[in-house]
Design a protein around this motif. Structure first.
Motif, PDB file in Angstrom:
ATOM      1  N   GLU A 191       0.829  -1.214   0.000  1.00  0.00           N
ATOM      2  CA  GLU A 191       0.000   0.000   0.000  1.00  0.00           C
ATOM      3  C   GLU A 191       0.858   1.256   0.000  1.00  0.00           C
ATOM      4  OE1 GLU A 191      -2.428  -0.585   3.420  1.00  0.00           O
ATOM      5  OE2 GLU A 191      -3.830  -1.952   2.402  1.00  0.00           O
ATOM      6  N   ALA A 194       2.529   1.685  -3.394  1.00  0.00           N
ATOM      7  CA  ALA A 194       1.611   2.224  -4.399  1.00  0.00           C
ATOM      8  C   ALA A 194       1.464   3.727  -4.263  1.00  0.00           C
ATOM      9  CB  ALA A 194       0.248   1.530  -4.276  1.00  0.00           C
ATOM     10  N   ARG A 195       1.481   4.222  -3.039  1.00  0.00           N
ATOM     11  CA  ARG A 195       1.303   5.660  -2.808  1.00  0.00           C
ATOM     12  C   ARG A 195       2.571   6.460  -3.070  1.00  0.00           C
ATOM     13  NH1 ARG A 195      -0.665   6.892   2.998  1.00  0.00           N
ATOM     14  NH2 ARG A 195      -0.609   9.023   2.156  1.00  0.00           N
ATOM     15  N   VAL A 217       2.096  -5.474  -5.084  1.00  0.00           N
ATOM     16  CA  VAL A 217       2.314  -4.045  -5.313  1.00  0.00           C
ATOM     17  C   VAL A 217       1.499  -3.582  -6.522  1.00  0.00           C
ATOM     18  CG1 VAL A 217       4.024  -2.300  -5.944  1.00  0.00           C
ATOM     19  CG2 VAL A 217       4.590  -4.027  -4.223  1.00  0.00           C
ATOM     20  N   ALA A 218       1.492  -4.385  -7.583  1.00  0.00           N
ATOM     21  CA  ALA A 218       0.712  -4.030  -8.770  1.00  0.00           C
ATOM     22  C   ALA A 218      -0.770  -3.919  -8.424  1.00  0.00           C
ATOM     23  CB  ALA A 218       0.932  -5.065  -9.865  1.00  0.00           C
ATOM     24  N   CYS A 221      -1.441  -0.735  -6.539  1.00  0.00           N
ATOM     25  CA  CYS A 221      -1.458   0.408  -7.453  1.00  0.00           C
ATOM     26  C   CYS A 221      -2.819   0.516  -8.146  1.00  0.00           C
ATOM     27  CB  CYS A 221      -0.352   0.271  -8.496  1.00  0.00           C
ATOM     28  SG  CYS A 221       1.320   0.570  -7.890  1.00  0.00           S
ATOM     29  N   THR A 222      -3.298  -0.607  -8.643  1.00  0.00           N
ATOM     30  CA  THR A 222      -4.571  -0.614  -9.362  1.00  0.00           C
ATOM     31  C   THR A 222      -5.712  -0.129  -8.471  1.00  0.00           C
ATOM     32  OG1 THR A 222      -3.811  -2.416 -10.785  1.00  0.00           O
ATOM     33  CG2 THR A 222      -6.197  -2.070 -10.629  1.00  0.00           C
ATOM     34  N   ARG A 226      -3.499   3.926  -9.849  1.00  0.00           N
ATOM     35  CA  ARG A 226      -2.166   4.201 -10.390  1.00  0.00           C
ATOM     36  C   ARG A 226      -1.780   3.081 -11.345  1.00  0.00           C
ATOM     37  NH1 ARG A 226       3.615   4.771  -7.052  1.00  0.00           N
ATOM     38  NH2 ARG A 226       4.790   5.610  -8.828  1.00  0.00           N
ATOM     39  N   GLU A 227      -1.111   3.429 -12.419  1.00  0.00           N
ATOM     40  CA  GLU A 227      -0.649   2.439 -13.386  1.00  0.00           C
ATOM     41  C   GLU A 227       0.502   1.641 -12.771  1.00  0.00           C
ATOM     42  OE1 GLU A 227      -0.015  -0.092 -16.015  1.00  0.00           O
ATOM     43  OE2 GLU A 227      -1.644   1.318 -16.424  1.00  0.00           O
ATOM     44  N   PRO A 228       0.381   0.315 -12.612  1.00  0.00           N
ATOM     45  CA  PRO A 228       1.450  -0.474 -11.975  1.00  0.00           C
ATOM     46  C   PRO A 228       2.808  -0.324 -12.651  1.00  0.00           C
ATOM     47  CG  PRO A 228      -0.557  -1.775 -12.109  1.00  0.00           C
ATOM     48  CD  PRO A 228      -0.811  -0.505 -12.878  1.00  0.00           C
ATOM     49  N   GLU A 230       4.244   2.187 -13.570  1.00  0.00           N
ATOM     50  CA  GLU A 230       4.968   3.366 -13.104  1.00  0.00           C
ATOM     51  C   GLU A 230       5.987   3.028 -12.020  1.00  0.00           C
ATOM     52  OE1 GLU A 230       2.284   6.363 -11.789  1.00  0.00           O
ATOM     53  OE2 GLU A 230       1.154   6.426 -13.672  1.00  0.00           O
ATOM     54  N   VAL A 231       5.825   1.890 -11.371  1.00  0.00           N
ATOM     55  CA  VAL A 231       6.730   1.496 -10.285  1.00  0.00           C
ATOM     56  C   VAL A 231       7.785   0.541 -10.846  1.00  0.00           C
ATOM     57  CG1 VAL A 231       6.926   0.436  -8.011  1.00  0.00           C
ATOM     58  CG2 VAL A 231       4.879   1.754  -8.597  1.00  0.00           C
TER      59      VAL A 231
END
Length: 314
Positions: A191, A194-195, A217-218, A221-222, A226-228, A230-231
């Motif tokens: 979490e 993702a932030r 993590v993906a 993000c979803t 957020r687009e996974p 991006e990480v």
């Protein structure tokens, strides 16, 4: 090194290294084409050995290296949230980013090694409090960096309060240096990644555990839109490469490890073996950066071997 896949050097100087030792490794890493030089942030050795001549401070070290290198990315895996207050830490990291011309990457974790805290008088709260503080620290540090010039930043949390901070100095990188989050916690870690994370790092995990955690993590993000992709995904593994079985065994012995164990849990073997293992990691987990944990800092030929015989194949 490939634009798509990055090899980075990762050191553990608390085991016994001076600034000059680290400088030699960083300069050789830069000369031979590695993407980055990272170091741990610890104040006490782990395992066997004396740890002499003693620890070096992570951000003091990186400030020095910022002025003595020109291209390498510089960062920590991971700075312990227990060591420094978030406001002064944001200042220190922004300053090193300025000193390096915008080459800093900021890894932050909760802090976990209780013995180093008791050895040097650093408070060590229970795990839940450390995580709660960690979440506030990420919010504060990124908030300070993201605040536009001329505006102020205030924050009211359970553990930290900032009032009308000028949010200076600003890092060179805008909006801020990349933030690294890592670890195998199944709920709060994904979490927070993702932030806040630009990169998610898994140190010394199995291939299976890494694949599962990257997926968590993906999913996190979803959930927040957020687009996974991006990480950035990365891993850290201990390095023990040799041209022959004898050279591999010598390098394993120098760091007090068994070759068989390193072949299972790290990156050990001939260059061809290691290239194959990296390929498997890339295919199964989607990592695009790999941190090579170099434990014998006097063995610069080890870096040369990887740069000449492994990196070109990636």
């Amino acid at each position: 090194m490939s634009d798509q896949f990055k090899l980075r050097i990762f050191t553990e100087p608390q085991q016994g290294a001076t600034y000059d030792d680290l400088l030699r490794v960083a300069k050789r890493a830069e000369e031979t084409g590695y993407d980055a030089f990272f170091r741990s942030d610890h104040y006490l050795k782990m395992g066997s050995g004396t740890g002499e001549p003693g620890p070096t401070d992570a951000w003091v070290t990186l400030g020095g290296l910022a002025r003595e290198t020109t291209r390498l990315r510089l960062g920590t895996l991971m700075t312990a949230g227990t060591f420094r207050l978030p406001g002064p830490l944001a200042i220190a990291v922004a300053q090193v980013d300025q000193m390096s011309g915008g080459r800093v990457e900021f890894g932050l974790g909760t802090g976990w090694y209780e013995e180093e805290h008791t050895a040097y008088g650093i408070p060590f709260p229970p795990l839940k409090e450390r995580f709660d503080r960690y979440a506030e620290q990420l919010e504060i540090i990124t908030g300070l960096w993201d605040t536009p010039r001329g505006e102020s930043f205030s924050y009211q949390g359970r553990y930290y309060e900032l009032t009308d901070s000028p949010a200076l100095p600003k890092p060179v990188q805008r909006p801020r240096p990349p933030v690294l989050v890592g670890g195998l916690g199944k709920k709060r870690t994904p979490e927070l990644a993702a932030r806040f994370a630009d990169e998610f790092n898994l140190p010394f995990a199995s291939l299976e555990a890494a694949a599962e955690q990257f997926e968590r993590v993906a999913e996190a993000c979803t959930r927040i839109g957020r687009e996974p992709a991006e990480v950035v995904r990365s891993a850290a593994l201990v390095l023990c490469v040799g041209r022959t079985d004898e050279e591999i065994a010598r390098r394993a012995d120098a760091i007090g490890r068994e070759v068989g164990e390193l072949r299972t849990n790290g990156l050990a073997g001939t260059p061809a073996e290691v290239v194959d293992k990296i390929g498997t990691w890339r295919e199964r987990t989607g990592i695009t950066r790999l941190y090579l944990q170099v434990l014998d800092l006097g063995d610069l030929d080890h870096l040369d071997l990887v740069a000449s015989e492994i990196a070109p194949q990636l």
